[in-house]
Design a protein around this motif. Structure first.
Motif, PDB file in Angstrom:
ATOM      1  N   LYS A  93       2.339   2.278  -3.692  1.00 16.15           N
ATOM      2  CA  LYS A  93       1.524   2.194  -4.756  1.00 16.15           C
ATOM      3  C   LYS A  93       1.995   3.512  -5.582  1.00 16.15           C
ATOM      4  N   HIS A 151       0.859  -1.127   0.197  1.00 21.47           N
ATOM      5  CA  HIS A 151       0.037  -0.178  -0.036  1.00 21.47           C
ATOM      6  C   HIS A 151       0.838   1.304  -0.192  1.00 21.47           C
ATOM      7  N   THR A 187       4.208  -5.200 -10.951  1.00 27.89           N
ATOM      8  CA  THR A 187       2.821  -5.175 -10.194  1.00 27.89           C
ATOM      9  C   THR A 187       2.259  -6.357 -10.119  1.00 27.89           C
TER      10      THR A 187
END
Length: 237
Positions: A183, A180, A195
């Motif tokens: 990102k 997170h 990714t």
């Protein structure tokens, strides 16, 4: 000769003596070297690792080197641009080289010739998309681009540290929080393969008995290292 590393190299050779000599030479130039003694091993290693270049013996004990290179090229689009340098004690014709091999060198290697070929092909291997994405974010400001490249490299290094911590503590939440936090970095890099590998490892870590987790983590780690190398190169320009 200056260091060529740290790039990931796959050296494919059936002869153990040749392998020992070549590995000493390649690691002496700062390269990280994986070894395959036949075509099958080379194919399997390529499936699970990110190699910047492959040195492929043409004479192998199972599949010949050109056929092995052909199979590797067919594994996916990401394998179309990996430099594959064939090597043999005998010269080959241009027709035999075909489209599978990027280049060829005689073995035993001439040290200077091998160094120059590696430098040439590894320099070409720097993905233009990273530079393009950084330029897009920095409006062509060179100093800003350097600073951003270093920041992104540090963020990927932090991600790798948290991957290791999550594995040691068997805590997928550590990895989830790290992803997170990264990102924005991933969005700037716009690297679909990186990714996707992160998503796979993240999902595997949530399984009670994940299969092949180590293999996927190793592939992700290698891809992270490659990205860091590219970013460090840009930040030093």
């Amino acid at each position: 000769m200056e260091s060529l590393g740290p790039h990931q190299i796959l050296f494919v050779e059936a002869d153990s003596a040749n392998t020992i000599v070549a590995k000493q030479l390649l690691t002496g130039w700062g390269l990280h070297v994986s070894i395959a003694k036949n075509g099958k091993e080379a194919i399997e290693l390529t499936k699970t690792n990110i190699f910047d270049l492959i040195l492929m013996a043409l004479q192998l004990n199972d599949i010949d080197g050109i056929e092995t290179a052909r199979i590797i090229r067919r594994l996916g689009d990401q394998f179309q641009h990996v430099p594959i340098i064939g090597h043999s004690a005998d010269p080959i014709t241009a027709d035999l080289k075909g489209n599978e091999l990027t280049d060829f060198i005689l073995n035993p290697f001439d040290k200077t010739e091998l160094y120059n070929k590696l430098k040439n092909h590894l320099d070409k291997g720097q993905p233009d998309i990273v530079m393009q994405n950084l330029d897009r974010c920095t409006d062509g400001d060179i100093e800003f681009r350097r600073e951003l490249a270093q920041l992104l490299a540090n963020n990927i290094i932090e991600l790798m540290t948290n991957i290791d911590r999550a594995l040691k503590n068997h805590d997928p939440q550590v990895f989830t929080r790290a992803v997170h936090k990264t990102k924005t970095t991933l969005s700037i890099l716009n690297d679909a393969d990186l990714t996707e590998d992160i998503k796979i490892v993240q999902a595997k870590m949530k399984e009670s008995e994940p299969l092949d987790l180590d293999r996927y983590v190793e592939r992700l780690t290698n891809r992270c290292r490659k990205t860091i190398n590219i970013l460090n190169t840009i930040s030093a320009q």
